[in-house]
Design a protein around this motif. Structure first.
Motif, PDB file in Angstrom:
ATOM      1  N   VAL A  98      36.034 135.259  80.827  1.00 49.08           N
ATOM      2  CA  VAL A  98      36.324 135.696  82.196  1.00 49.08           C
ATOM      3  C   VAL A  98      36.453 134.476  83.096  1.00 49.08           C
ATOM      4  CG1 VAL A  98      35.528 137.003  84.189  1.00 49.08           C
ATOM      5  CG2 VAL A  98      35.118 137.883  81.892  1.00 49.08           C
ATOM      6  N   SER A  99      37.534 134.375  83.799  1.00 49.20           N
ATOM      7  CA  SER A  99      37.726 133.288  84.755  1.00 49.20           C
ATOM      8  C   SER A  99      37.496 133.816  86.171  1.00 49.20           C
ATOM      9  CB  SER A  99      39.154 132.728  84.659  1.00 49.20           C
ATOM     10  OG  SER A  99      39.389 132.191  83.363  1.00 49.20           O
ATOM     11  N   ILE A 100      36.692 133.097  86.960  1.00 48.08           N
ATOM     12  CA  ILE A 100      36.419 133.472  88.344  1.00 48.08           C
ATOM     13  C   ILE A 100      36.866 132.332  89.261  1.00 48.08           C
ATOM     14  CG2 ILE A 100      34.626 134.038  90.024  1.00 48.08           C
ATOM     15  CD1 ILE A 100      33.022 135.321  87.830  1.00 48.08           C
ATOM     16  N   VAL A 101      37.684 132.687  90.263  1.00 47.03           N
ATOM     17  CA  VAL A 101      38.194 131.683  91.196  1.00 47.03           C
ATOM     18  C   VAL A 101      38.124 132.228  92.624  1.00 47.03           C
ATOM     19  CG1 VAL A 101      39.762 130.690  89.487  1.00 47.03           C
ATOM     20  CG2 VAL A 101      40.561 132.551  90.960  1.00 47.03           C
TER      21      VAL A 101
ATOM     22  N   LEU B  69      32.103 143.115  87.620  1.00 48.63           N
ATOM     23  CA  LEU B  69      32.701 141.914  88.202  1.00 48.63           C
ATOM     24  C   LEU B  69      33.081 142.117  89.669  1.00 48.63           C
ATOM     25  CD1 LEU B  69      34.837 140.763  85.161  1.00 48.63           C
ATOM     26  CD2 LEU B  69      33.095 139.368  86.320  1.00 48.63           C
ATOM     27  N   LYS B  70      33.603 143.281  89.980  1.00 44.53           N
ATOM     28  CA  LYS B  70      33.951 143.559  91.371  1.00 44.53           C
ATOM     29  C   LYS B  70      32.713 143.545  92.258  1.00 44.53           C
ATOM     30  CE  LYS B  70      38.129 146.276  90.488  1.00 44.53           C
ATOM     31  NZ  LYS B  70      38.751 147.622  90.503  1.00 44.53           N
TER      32      LYS B  70
ATOM     33  N   LEU C 191      35.864 136.291  95.994  1.00 45.06           N
ATOM     34  CA  LEU C 191      36.312 135.722  94.734  1.00 45.06           C
ATOM     35  C   LEU C 191      37.183 136.734  93.996  1.00 45.06           C
ATOM     36  CD1 LEU C 191      32.879 134.255  93.520  1.00 45.06           C
ATOM     37  CD2 LEU C 191      34.726 133.012  94.677  1.00 45.06           C
ATOM     38  N   THR C 192      37.901 136.253  93.009  1.00 48.39           N
ATOM     39  CA  THR C 192      38.664 137.137  92.135  1.00 48.39           C
ATOM     40  C   THR C 192      38.442 136.700  90.697  1.00 48.39           C
ATOM     41  OG1 THR C 192      40.827 138.139  91.704  1.00 48.39           O
ATOM     42  CG2 THR C 192      40.780 135.762  92.170  1.00 48.39           C
ATOM     43  N   TYR C 193      38.890 137.510  89.749  1.00 50.51           N
ATOM     44  CA  TYR C 193      38.587 137.226  88.349  1.00 50.51           C
ATOM     45  C   TYR C 193      39.742 137.649  87.451  1.00 50.51           C
ATOM     46  CZ  TYR C 193      37.667 142.237  88.218  1.00 50.51           C
ATOM     47  OH  TYR C 193      37.800 143.601  88.330  1.00 50.51           O
ATOM     48  N   LYS C 194      39.729 137.129  86.210  1.00 56.63           N
ATOM     49  CA  LYS C 194      40.710 137.514  85.206  1.00 56.63           C
ATOM     50  C   LYS C 194      39.993 137.607  83.863  1.00 56.63           C
ATOM     51  CE  LYS C 194      45.152 136.179  83.170  1.00 56.63           C
ATOM     52  NZ  LYS C 194      46.251 135.160  83.166  1.00 56.63           N
ATOM     53  N   ILE C 195      40.151 138.766  83.181  1.00 56.93           N
ATOM     54  CA  ILE C 195      39.504 138.992  81.889  1.00 56.93           C
ATOM     55  C   ILE C 195      40.499 138.726  80.765  1.00 56.93           C
ATOM     56  CG2 ILE C 195      38.298 140.651  80.434  1.00 56.93           C
ATOM     57  CD1 ILE C 195      37.549 142.191  82.969  1.00 56.93           C
ATOM     58  N   GLU C 196      40.121 137.847  79.849  1.00 57.30           N
ATOM     59  CA  GLU C 196      40.942 137.550  78.675  1.00 57.30           C
ATOM     60  C   GLU C 196      40.052 137.600  77.441  1.00 57.30           C
ATOM     61  OE1 GLU C 196      44.432 134.624  80.367  1.00 57.30           O
ATOM     62  OE2 GLU C 196      42.497 133.701  79.887  1.00 57.30           O
TER      63      GLU C 196
ATOM     64  N   GLN D 202      31.873 134.948  78.146  1.00 58.72           N
ATOM     65  CA  GLN D 202      31.763 133.583  78.653  1.00 58.72           C
ATOM     66  C   GLN D 202      32.497 133.511  79.985  1.00 58.72           C
ATOM     67  OE1 GLN D 202      30.054 130.930  77.301  1.00 58.72           O
ATOM     68  NE2 GLN D 202      29.261 132.460  75.851  1.00 58.72           N
ATOM     69  N   ILE D 203      31.797 133.078  81.028  1.00 54.98           N
ATOM     70  CA  ILE D 203      32.389 133.010  82.364  1.00 54.98           C
ATOM     71  C   ILE D 203      32.767 131.578  82.712  1.00 54.98           C
ATOM     72  CG2 ILE D 203      31.971 133.349  84.837  1.00 54.98           C
ATOM     73  CD1 ILE D 203      30.193 135.703  84.128  1.00 54.98           C
ATOM     74  N   GLN D 204      34.002 131.400  83.103  1.00 55.76           N
ATOM     75  CA  GLN D 204      34.493 130.102  83.567  1.00 55.76           C
ATOM     76  C   GLN D 204      34.673 130.184  85.086  1.00 55.76           C
ATOM     77  OE1 GLN D 204      34.822 127.589  81.413  1.00 55.76           O
ATOM     78  NE2 GLN D 204      34.271 128.948  79.710  1.00 55.76           N
ATOM     79  N   ALA D 205      33.791 129.506  85.817  1.00 53.00           N
ATOM     80  CA  ALA D 205      33.868 129.495  87.275  1.00 53.00           C
ATOM     81  C   ALA D 205      34.640 128.257  87.710  1.00 53.00           C
ATOM     82  CB  ALA D 205      32.476 129.518  87.885  1.00 53.00           C
ATOM     83  N   LYS D 206      35.892 128.448  88.087  1.00 55.03           N
ATOM     84  CA  LYS D 206      36.780 127.328  88.378  1.00 55.03           C
ATOM     85  C   LYS D 206      36.721 126.913  89.847  1.00 55.03           C
ATOM     86  CE  LYS D 206      39.969 128.586  84.646  1.00 55.03           C
ATOM     87  NZ  LYS D 206      41.369 128.920  84.289  1.00 55.03           N
ATOM     88  N   ASN D 207      36.434 125.627  90.052  1.00 52.29           N
ATOM     89  CA  ASN D 207      36.411 125.044  91.402  1.00 52.29           C
ATOM     90  C   ASN D 207      35.423 125.745  92.329  1.00 52.29           C
ATOM     91  OD1 ASN D 207      38.543 123.256  90.671  1.00 52.29           O
ATOM     92  ND2 ASN D 207      40.028 124.885  91.062  1.00 52.29           N
ATOM     93  N   LEU D 208      34.316 126.213  91.751  1.00 54.06           N
ATOM     94  CA  LEU D 208      33.288 126.870  92.564  1.00 54.06           C
ATOM     95  C   LEU D 208      32.044 126.005  92.603  1.00 54.06           C
ATOM     96  CD1 LEU D 208      33.497 130.585  91.339  1.00 54.06           C
ATOM     97  CD2 LEU D 208      34.622 129.543  93.302  1.00 54.06           C
ATOM     98  N   THR D 209      31.385 126.019  93.747  1.00 57.91           N
ATOM     99  CA  THR D 209      30.104 125.323  93.883  1.00 57.91           C
ATOM    100  C   THR D 209      28.995 126.365  93.954  1.00 57.91           C
ATOM    101  OG1 THR D 209      30.329 125.296  96.299  1.00 57.91           O
ATOM    102  CG2 THR D 209      31.128 123.372  95.071  1.00 57.91           C
TER     103      THR D 209
END
Length: 299
Positions: free
Chosen positions: A293-296, A275-276, A284-289, A248-255
């Protein structure tokens, strides 16, 4: 009683020539023939002589007290029952295939055409009608190797593809419709246009805007463990990443405007590498938990 025995032997095919003549002289024999013929008009697993006899016996009893119109009504009722039985036993032959996230499936059709169904996709077809109507309903993505024969059609929510024998890939995801021809010639139909697509060409429709482009590959990259894209909205690329990795990808503050498109690919065997490939070109950068996955935006 003798008449009933004659009818039963007639249904079983055991009448002698003399008994046959005796039966044919009965006033109601023609009515019995019609009922027996009606019972076998439609295809069925077996012919049940006893059941047909019961129908004739019932008609025989009523024949003594009713006119010929009631016999015709009974024949019509038997025809309706036979049709309903035919519909129940012989038309429910739809085959359906669904792939889960991060999985694919190989399917062999009745004519030995081959389908490779990509992750998170669904297709269906009528097996009994296949010889006369090679029709596939598709939601998702699939690669087809079609055996030569009558017209073969793939129908999606955004358009259809028709061929007689070739190799092609169809992808329909949300507002994205892509058809790639690897061999032969395919016909692509949408609400707005009809395009003849030869080998080495790809038709792309994104948000109702379409174009035809050249390709240099001989098969879809996803069948070899890699998803490739040309001028595809970033949101659709991230959706495909979720399908291939079950994340599940969470794209934070992205349009995700129409101009933010991706041309490139990502592998299916290494999430970090995939992801890279997607995030670096967009700064962008990302964090896997776990499976999230969070992308900011990169600072």
């Amino acid at each position: 009683m003798k008449e009933e025995k004659l009818i039963q032997k007639w249904l079983d095919g055991e009448l002698s020539a003399e008994e046959q003549r005796e039966l044919e002289q009965l006033d109601a024999f023609k009515d019995y023939q019609k009922i027996a013929e009606a019972s076998t008009y439609f295809k069925a697993p077996t012919f049940d002589a006893n059941a047909t006899y019961e129908k004739i016996k019932e008609a025989q009893q009523k024949h003594q007290v009713t006119n010929w119109l009631s016999v015709v009504g009974k024949i019509a009722a038997i025809l309706v029952m036979a049709f309903l039985s035919y519909t129940m036993f012989f038309t429910n032959s739809t085959q359906e295939f669904t792939t889960e996230i991060a999985s694919t499936e190989n399917i062999t059709l009745p004519d030995n055409s081959l389908i490779n169904l990509n992750a998170g996709s669904h297709l269906s077809f009528n097996e009994d009608a296949w010889e006369d109507n090679r029709f596939i309903a598709l939601d998702g993505e699939a690669f087809f190797k079609v055996a030569k024969g009558e017209k073969f059609t793939v129908e999606t929510a955004l358009g259809s593809v028709s061929v007689k024998g070739t190799q092609f890939n169809v992808k329909q995801r949300n507002n994205l419709f892509v058809v790639t021809c690897y061999e032969g010639l395919v016909e692509v139909k949408t609400e707005k246009e009809t395009v003849l697509l030869p080998a080495g060409k790809e038709f792309r429709q994104i948000n109702n805007q379409s174009l035809v482009d050249n390709i240099s590959t001989t098969s879809p990259s996803w069948t070899q463990g890699k998803s490739s894209f040309t001028s595809t909205p970033l949101k659709e690329v991230l959706n495909e990443l979720e399908r291939q990795y079950d994340i599940q990808i969470q794209a934070k503050n992205l349009t995700f405007d129409a101009h933010r498109t991706f041309t490139g690919s990502f592998v299916h065997h290494n999430l970090d590498q995939a992801l890279k490939a997607i995030t670096i070109p967009f700064h962008l950068t990302y964090k896997i938990e776990g499976s999230s996955v969070s992308i900011v935006e990169r600072e």
